[in-house]
Design a protein around this motif. Structure first.
Motif, PDB file in Angstrom:
ATOM      1  N   LYS A 276       2.224   1.695  -3.472  1.00  0.00           N
ATOM      2  CA  LYS A 276       1.146   2.124  -4.359  1.00  0.00           C
ATOM      3  C   LYS A 276       0.848   3.617  -4.159  1.00  0.00           C
ATOM      4  O   LYS A 276       0.657   4.356  -5.125  1.00  0.00           O
ATOM      5  CB  LYS A 276      -0.099   1.279  -4.070  1.00  0.00           C
ATOM      6  CG  LYS A 276      -1.076   1.229  -5.212  1.00  0.00           C
ATOM      7  CD  LYS A 276      -2.148   0.198  -4.929  1.00  0.00           C
ATOM      8  CE  LYS A 276      -3.481   0.722  -5.432  1.00  0.00           C
ATOM      9  NZ  LYS A 276      -4.614  -0.012  -4.906  1.00  0.00           N
ATOM     10  N   ALA A 277       0.825   4.065  -2.908  1.00  0.00           N
ATOM     11  CA  ALA A 277       0.542   5.477  -2.608  1.00  0.00           C
ATOM     12  C   ALA A 277       1.631   6.386  -3.184  1.00  0.00           C
ATOM     13  O   ALA A 277       1.344   7.448  -3.731  1.00  0.00           O
ATOM     14  CB  ALA A 277       0.420   5.679  -1.105  1.00  0.00           C
TER      15      ALA A 277
ATOM     16  N   TYR B  67      10.281   9.931  -6.659  1.00  0.00           N
ATOM     17  CA  TYR B  67       8.967  10.585  -6.688  1.00  0.00           C
ATOM     18  C   TYR B  67       8.932  11.863  -5.835  1.00  0.00           C
ATOM     19  O   TYR B  67       7.887  12.474  -5.668  1.00  0.00           O
ATOM     20  CB  TYR B  67       7.861   9.628  -6.229  1.00  0.00           C
ATOM     21  CG  TYR B  67       7.553   8.564  -7.257  1.00  0.00           C
ATOM     22  CD1 TYR B  67       6.688   8.820  -8.319  1.00  0.00           C
ATOM     23  CD2 TYR B  67       8.143   7.312  -7.184  1.00  0.00           C
ATOM     24  CE1 TYR B  67       6.404   7.856  -9.278  1.00  0.00           C
ATOM     25  CE2 TYR B  67       7.871   6.331  -8.139  1.00  0.00           C
ATOM     26  CZ  TYR B  67       7.007   6.614  -9.181  1.00  0.00           C
ATOM     27  OH  TYR B  67       6.741   5.658 -10.121  1.00  0.00           O
TER      28      TYR B  67
ATOM     29  N   LYS C 246       3.747   5.644  -5.756  1.00  0.00           N
ATOM     30  CA  LYS C 246       3.752   5.584  -7.216  1.00  0.00           C
ATOM     31  C   LYS C 246       2.541   6.261  -7.845  1.00  0.00           C
ATOM     32  O   LYS C 246       2.624   6.737  -8.975  1.00  0.00           O
ATOM     33  CB  LYS C 246       3.885   4.135  -7.688  1.00  0.00           C
ATOM     34  CG  LYS C 246       5.288   3.608  -7.436  1.00  0.00           C
ATOM     35  CD  LYS C 246       5.495   2.221  -7.964  1.00  0.00           C
ATOM     36  CE  LYS C 246       6.955   1.820  -7.840  1.00  0.00           C
ATOM     37  NZ  LYS C 246       7.162   0.407  -8.133  1.00  0.00           N
ATOM     38  N   SER C 247       1.433   6.312  -7.113  1.00  0.00           N
ATOM     39  CA  SER C 247       0.260   7.000  -7.659  1.00  0.00           C
ATOM     40  C   SER C 247       0.279   8.473  -7.241  1.00  0.00           C
ATOM     41  O   SER C 247      -0.691   9.190  -7.427  1.00  0.00           O
ATOM     42  CB  SER C 247      -1.030   6.319  -7.188  1.00  0.00           C
ATOM     43  OG  SER C 247      -1.132   6.415  -5.782  1.00  0.00           O
ATOM     44  N   GLN C 248       1.392   8.884  -6.643  1.00  0.00           N
ATOM     45  CA  GLN C 248       1.641  10.270  -6.226  1.00  0.00           C
ATOM     46  C   GLN C 248       0.594  10.790  -5.254  1.00  0.00           C
ATOM     47  O   GLN C 248       0.241  11.960  -5.255  1.00  0.00           O
ATOM     48  CB  GLN C 248       1.786  11.157  -7.465  1.00  0.00           C
ATOM     49  CG  GLN C 248       2.933  10.653  -8.317  1.00  0.00           C
ATOM     50  CD  GLN C 248       3.251  11.533  -9.497  1.00  0.00           C
ATOM     51  OE1 GLN C 248       2.416  12.280  -9.979  1.00  0.00           O
ATOM     52  NE2 GLN C 248       4.487  11.453  -9.958  1.00  0.00           N
ATOM     53  N   ARG C 249       0.108   9.889  -4.373  1.00  0.00           N
ATOM     54  CA  ARG C 249      -0.825  10.282  -3.318  1.00  0.00           C
ATOM     55  C   ARG C 249      -0.100  10.489  -1.998  1.00  0.00           C
ATOM     56  O   ARG C 249      -0.656  11.078  -1.077  1.00  0.00           O
ATOM     57  CB  ARG C 249      -1.911   9.213  -3.135  1.00  0.00           C
ATOM     58  CG  ARG C 249      -2.922   9.212  -4.278  1.00  0.00           C
ATOM     59  CD  ARG C 249      -3.988   8.126  -4.158  1.00  0.00           C
ATOM     60  NE  ARG C 249      -4.249   7.691  -2.799  1.00  0.00           N
ATOM     61  CZ  ARG C 249      -3.973   6.460  -2.336  1.00  0.00           C
ATOM     62  NH1 ARG C 249      -3.436   5.559  -3.115  1.00  0.00           N
ATOM     63  NH2 ARG C 249      -4.263   6.133  -1.094  1.00  0.00           N
TER      64      ARG C 249
ATOM     65  N   SER D   9       0.824  -1.216   0.000  1.00  0.00           N
ATOM     66  CA  SER D   9       0.000   0.000   0.000  1.00  0.00           C
ATOM     67  C   SER D   9       0.852   1.257   0.000  1.00  0.00           C
ATOM     68  O   SER D   9       0.504   2.247  -0.646  1.00  0.00           O
ATOM     69  CB  SER D   9      -0.908   0.018   1.227  1.00  0.00           C
ATOM     70  OG  SER D   9      -1.743  -1.102   1.214  1.00  0.00           O
TER      71      SER D   9
END
Length: 106
Positions: free
Chosen positions: A28-29, A59, A31-34, A25
């Motif tokens: 994923k956060a 990132y 890499k999805s720039q969240r 998670s």
């Protein structure tokens, strides 16, 4: 003293649904720039630390090594957690301030 503030703030962020925890998670956060902040436990494996260090620098997400897996997991009411990402800017910014202070006092 500072440590408790950081951990209770992580707990607050978790209850507000603003924490992605666990390696998958967290990754994923980022890499999805969240992700606005990544915290990796001090006792995580060198591979895990390196993976997140490289990913976070790519990132441009601030990353801190903080607390043990058990302490991090406990702070957010879960099992051991080697890594977590804060996905809300306000929480992340105030945690970064506290983490910088904690770095200086150690």
């Amino acid at each position: 003293m500072q440590q408790d503030r950081i951990l209770s703030m992580l707990g607050l962020a978790e209850r507000a649904g603003k924490v992605a925890s666990g390696e998958f998670s967290t990754e994923k956060a980022v890499k999805s720039q969240r992700a606005f902040l990544v915290v990796v436990s001090t006792d995580a494996s060198e591979n895990t630390k390196k993976m997140f260090r490289d990913m976070c620098s790519f990132y441009q997400v601030p990353m801190y090594l903080y607390a043990t897996k058990e302490t991090l997991g406990h702070a957010i009411g879960k099992q051991h957690r080697a890594s977590l990402a804060v996905v809300e800017e306000g929480f992340a910014n105030s945690l970064i301030e506290k983490l910088k202070l904690a770095d200086k006092t150690e």
